[in-house]
Motif scaffolding. Structure first.
Motif, mmCIF file in Angstrom:
data_model
loop_
_atom_site.group_PDB
_atom_site.id
_atom_site.type_symbol
_atom_site.label_atom_id
_atom_site.label_comp_id
_atom_site.label_asym_id
_atom_site.label_seq_id
_atom_site.Cartn_x
_atom_site.Cartn_y
_atom_site.Cartn_z
ATOM 1 N N HIS A 54 -70.263 46.611 61.838
ATOM 2 C CA HIS A 54 -70.133 45.495 62.778
ATOM 3 C C HIS A 54 -68.904 45.738 63.653
ATOM 4 O O HIS A 54 -67.887 45.069 63.513
ATOM 5 C CB HIS A 54 -69.999 44.163 62.028
ATOM 6 N N PRO A 55 -69.007 46.723 64.575
ATOM 7 C CA PRO A 55 -67.827 47.134 65.332
ATOM 8 C C PRO A 55 -67.418 46.184 66.438
ATOM 9 O O PRO A 55 -66.342 46.307 66.993
ATOM 10 C CB PRO A 55 -68.266 48.488 65.921
ATOM 11 N N ALA A 91 -46.574 37.278 57.497
ATOM 12 C CA ALA A 91 -47.992 37.612 57.397
ATOM 13 C C ALA A 91 -48.555 38.046 58.743
ATOM 14 O O ALA A 91 -49.332 39.003 58.828
ATOM 15 C CB ALA A 91 -48.772 36.408 56.852
ATOM 16 N N VAL A 92 -48.159 37.348 59.811
ATOM 17 C CA VAL A 92 -48.626 37.728 61.154
ATOM 18 C C VAL A 92 -48.087 39.099 61.545
ATOM 19 O O VAL A 92 -48.828 39.974 62.018
ATOM 20 C CB VAL A 92 -48.201 36.663 62.186
ATOM 21 N N LEU A 93 -46.789 39.297 61.347
ATOM 22 C CA LEU A 93 -46.180 40.589 61.684
ATOM 23 C C LEU A 93 -46.783 41.701 60.842
ATOM 24 O O LEU A 93 -47.096 42.788 61.354
ATOM 25 C CB LEU A 93 -44.669 40.523 61.458
ATOM 26 N N GLY A 94 -46.967 41.454 59.563
ATOM 27 C CA GLY A 94 -47.562 42.451 58.685
ATOM 28 C C GLY A 94 -48.976 42.796 59.100
ATOM 29 O O GLY A 94 -49.407 43.954 58.988
ATOM 30 N N GLY A 95 -49.727 41.792 59.583
ATOM 31 C CA GLY A 95 -51.087 42.050 60.047
ATOM 32 C C GLY A 95 -51.128 42.978 61.238
ATOM 33 O O GLY A 95 -51.985 43.858 61.338
ATOM 34 N N VAL A 96 -50.186 42.786 62.157
ATOM 35 C CA VAL A 96 -50.105 43.673 63.322
ATOM 36 C C VAL A 96 -49.769 45.093 62.884
ATOM 37 O O VAL A 96 -50.384 46.080 63.333
ATOM 38 C CB VAL A 96 -49.056 43.144 64.322
ATOM 39 N N LEU A 97 -48.791 45.229 61.992
ATOM 40 C CA LEU A 97 -48.412 46.558 61.491
ATOM 41 C C LEU A 97 -49.545 47.189 60.700
ATOM 42 O O LEU A 97 -49.750 48.413 60.752
ATOM 43 C CB LEU A 97 -47.166 46.442 60.619
ATOM 44 N N ASP A 98 -50.283 46.365 59.963
ATOM 45 C CA ASP A 98 -51.399 46.854 59.158
ATOM 46 C C ASP A 98 -52.394 47.635 60.017
ATOM 47 O O ASP A 98 -52.835 48.736 59.659
ATOM 48 C CB ASP A 98 -52.080 45.653 58.498
ATOM 49 N N ASP A 99 -52.755 47.062 61.174
ATOM 50 C CA ASP A 99 -53.720 47.720 62.047
ATOM 51 C C ASP A 99 -53.159 48.973 62.707
ATOM 52 O O ASP A 99 -53.917 49.819 63.173
ATOM 53 C CB ASP A 99 -54.196 46.743 63.126
ATOM 54 N N ARG A 100 -51.832 49.105 62.733
ATOM 55 C CA ARG A 100 -51.218 50.267 63.384
ATOM 56 C C ARG A 100 -50.879 51.384 62.409
ATOM 57 O O ARG A 100 -51.065 52.557 62.725
ATOM 58 C CB ARG A 100 -49.949 49.833 64.123
ATOM 59 N N VAL A 101 -50.378 51.035 61.249
ATOM 60 C CA VAL A 101 -49.924 52.077 60.308
ATOM 61 C C VAL A 101 -50.734 52.101 59.020
ATOM 62 O O VAL A 101 -50.531 52.984 58.194
ATOM 63 C CB VAL A 101 -48.421 51.900 59.977
ATOM 64 N N ILE A 133 -65.948 38.988 60.630
ATOM 65 C CA ILE A 133 -65.267 38.539 61.851
ATOM 66 C C ILE A 133 -64.215 39.522 62.329
ATOM 67 O O ILE A 133 -63.559 39.280 63.338
ATOM 68 C CB ILE A 133 -64.604 37.164 61.633
ATOM 69 N N ALA A 134 -64.038 40.638 61.603
ATOM 70 C CA ALA A 134 -63.024 41.620 61.984
ATOM 71 C C ALA A 134 -63.669 42.988 62.159
ATOM 72 O O ALA A 134 -64.783 43.241 61.703
ATOM 73 C CB ALA A 134 -61.920 41.685 60.930
ATOM 74 N N THR A 135 -62.964 43.867 62.811
ATOM 75 C CA THR A 135 -63.363 45.261 62.968
ATOM 76 C C THR A 135 -62.322 46.132 62.266
ATOM 77 O O THR A 135 -61.253 45.635 61.881
ATOM 78 C CB THR A 135 -63.435 45.653 64.447
ATOM 79 N N PRO A 136 -62.586 47.426 62.089
ATOM 80 C CA PRO A 136 -61.566 48.281 61.477
ATOM 81 C C PRO A 136 -60.224 48.241 62.211
ATOM 82 O O PRO A 136 -59.186 48.474 61.602
ATOM 83 C CB PRO A 136 -62.204 49.675 61.552
ATOM 84 N N LYS A 137 -60.249 47.922 63.497
ATOM 85 C CA LYS A 137 -59.012 47.899 64.275
ATOM 86 C C LYS A 137 -58.285 46.562 64.219
ATOM 87 O O LYS A 137 -57.106 46.477 64.590
ATOM 88 C CB LYS A 137 -59.300 48.255 65.740
ATOM 89 N N THR A 138 -58.981 45.511 63.768
ATOM 90 C CA THR A 138 -58.350 44.186 63.791
ATOM 91 C C THR A 138 -58.271 43.524 62.431
ATOM 92 O O THR A 138 -57.749 42.414 62.326
ATOM 93 C CB THR A 138 -59.127 43.240 64.735
ATOM 94 N N VAL A 139 -58.776 44.164 61.368
ATOM 95 C CA VAL A 139 -58.864 43.493 60.073
ATOM 96 C C VAL A 139 -57.496 43.058 59.546
ATOM 97 O O VAL A 139 -57.355 41.981 58.970
ATOM 98 C CB VAL A 139 -59.589 44.390 59.039
ATOM 99 N N GLY A 140 -56.472 43.874 59.765
ATOM 100 C CA GLY A 140 -55.135 43.503 59.306
ATOM 101 C C GLY A 140 -54.606 42.280 60.025
ATOM 102 O O GLY A 140 -54.063 41.355 59.410
#
Length: 459
Positions: free
Chosen positions: A12-13, A303-313, A146-153
């Motif tokens: 579900h991309p 949690a918000v900051l970690g979510g952004v980092l999650d999708d990047r690293v 509701i998320a993609t591999p790029k936004t799940v975090g």
């Protein structure tokens, strides 16, 4: 036999509409009324009052009831997730389980301040915790819809943040309307503990209102063609799937084990934080409440900051970094204690120590929790997220005794070795041991992108 174990995130991309993500996170906001108001700060405190026979008796009854609830969750969570996946009823069972939680919460209104009603109150809270966990299994599984591999975090972090902030708002409303009412109204009456019993009605309404959006905005998962299985056959299928995961993707099992350990440590940070603040650092009840409010705000931001980092690293790096941060911050509280020090010409007190490093603790709890959920969502084979999150709940329950036990044991061992009144803070060492153990088990686990999903027999 399944021929594909590709994650539903990959199949579900397309990104979900923003309204669907907000509706999904609203459920987390609403569930805070049960988690924060009913089971943590208000109703269980009411049950532990002298009206029900005193703290010792209430603690024993509550502990037994919640222990039974934990066993029920551990036994049933994976199968309930599996059956909602296969039947195309993930959203339906989210709604049903949430509705049961709301009803049980509202029923707490009838727990009058009488010793003979303690068992009823404890049973309602315990049953609510069971159905809340069942609902959470389906809610967490919806993340892949509701998320993609790029936004799940990022999406997972947004949901955790909504839960933290929802708890703050609900607690503040409970405080000004019922506990310390800002104006005179019938709900402020303390006769027969009416004000506290009305908190249950308020919490029920809060849960219902904020759980409705997800039931309308997020579509149901498609029904999978599969044979109808009875309960015992469902456990047989579960066992075959666990064996298949172990054979083809053992790092999924390793992650479930590691997360179970460090999540117990994360829970202990909040469970015992207020106890340590009051007992070791001399915080008053109002100071503890203020710290809890600030701590939840910081945890939400984390949690918000970690979510952004999650999708990047990637989620593993976020979790590892968060656990290291938790160990450093808790170590500082343990070492500095309630002592007074001169720093740059100013007096550094125990209150400074707890406020600064305590808030650092909450900053790192949010990302660790959020990325743990996102990590598992990346691992879940298409159509099996509910079952995998059920295993996630089960493994967490299986080791939930670790942090409380080591917390108590550390204090017991410290009593003959330190000055009177100084042993409690050494309970932090027990929590640190659990966090460190979880970190060490996690380190060799491969990140999700490097794990291939299992091919699992259906029959």
């Amino acid at each position: 036999m399944r021929t594909s174990g590709v994650s539903e995130l990959a199949t579900h991309p397309l990104p979900a509409r923003r309204s669907q993500i907000v509706a999904w996170a609203a459920w987390d906001w609403g569930s805070a009324a049960f988690n924060a108001v009913m089971t943590t700060f208000v109703f269980t405190v009411y049950l532990a009052s002298e009206s029900f026979g005193g703290e010792d008796r209430a603690s024993t009854v509550l502990g037994a009831a919640l222990g039974i609830a934990g066993l029920v969750i551990a036994l049933l969570a994976p199968v309930t997730g599996q059956r909602s996946d296969a039947g195309g009823r993930r959203k339906l069972w989210l709604g049903v389980n949430t509705g049961v939680v709301a009803a049980l919460t509202g029923a707490c209104f009838f727990v009058y301040p009488r010793p003979e009603l303690l068992v009823l109150g404890a049973a309602l809270i315990a049953a609510g915790s069971v159905f809340s966990e069942f609902a959470g299994v389906n809610y967490n599984a919806m993340l892949e819809q509701i998320a993609t591999p790029k936004t799940v975090g990022k999406v997972s972090g947004f949901g955790w943040a909504a839960g933290y902030l929802g708890g703050i708002v609900a607690l503040l409303l409970v405080l000004v309307l019922f506990v310390q009412p800002a104006f005179d109204w019938f709900g402020a009456s303390t006769e027969e503990a009416l004000n506290i019993r009305l908190v249950a009605v308020f919490s029920m309404a809060w849960i219902v209102v904020f759980s409705l959006p997800v039931l309308f905005a997020v579509p149901e998962v498609p029904r999978r063609p599969a044979a109808r299985l009875g309960i015992l056959a469902s456990y047989g299928l579960l066992w075959r799937r666990i064996r298949a995961i172990w054979a083809t993707s053992p790092h999924t099992i390793y992650f479930l084990a590691a997360s179970a350990v460090f999540r117990d440590g994360l829970a202990a940070v909040f469970t015992f934080g207020g106890v340590i603040a009051a007992g070791t650092f001399g915080f008053t009840l109002s100071q503890v409440i203020f710290f809890a409010i600030f701590g939840n705000v910081v945890a939400a931001a984390g949690a918000v900051l970690g979510g952004v980092l999650d999708d990047r690293v990637g989620p593993k790096r976020v979790i590892v970094g968060s656990l290291v941060g938790l160990l450093v911050a808790s170590g500082a509280i343990l070492v500095l204690g309630n002592g007074t020090y001169s720093v740059g010409g100013m007096q550094w007190t125990g209150a400074h120590t707890f406020w600064v490093f305590g808030l650092f603790l909450t900053l790192f709890v949010g990302p660790a929790q959020s990325s743990s959920r996102a990590y598992l969502a990346r691992l879940a084979p298409d159509g099996e997220a509910g079952e995998l999150f059920g295993l996630y709940a089960t493994t967490g329950r299986a080791v939930s005794f670790l942090a409380p036990t080591l917390f108590s044991l550390s204090i017991t061992l410290a009593i003959p070795l330190v000055a009177e009144g100084q042993a409690q803070r050494w309970g932090i060492a027990g929590i640190m041991a659990v966090l460190l153990a979880g970190l060490l088990v996690l380190l060799p686990v491969k990140p999700p992108a490097r794990i291939s999903a299992a091919v699992v027999p259906e029959t």
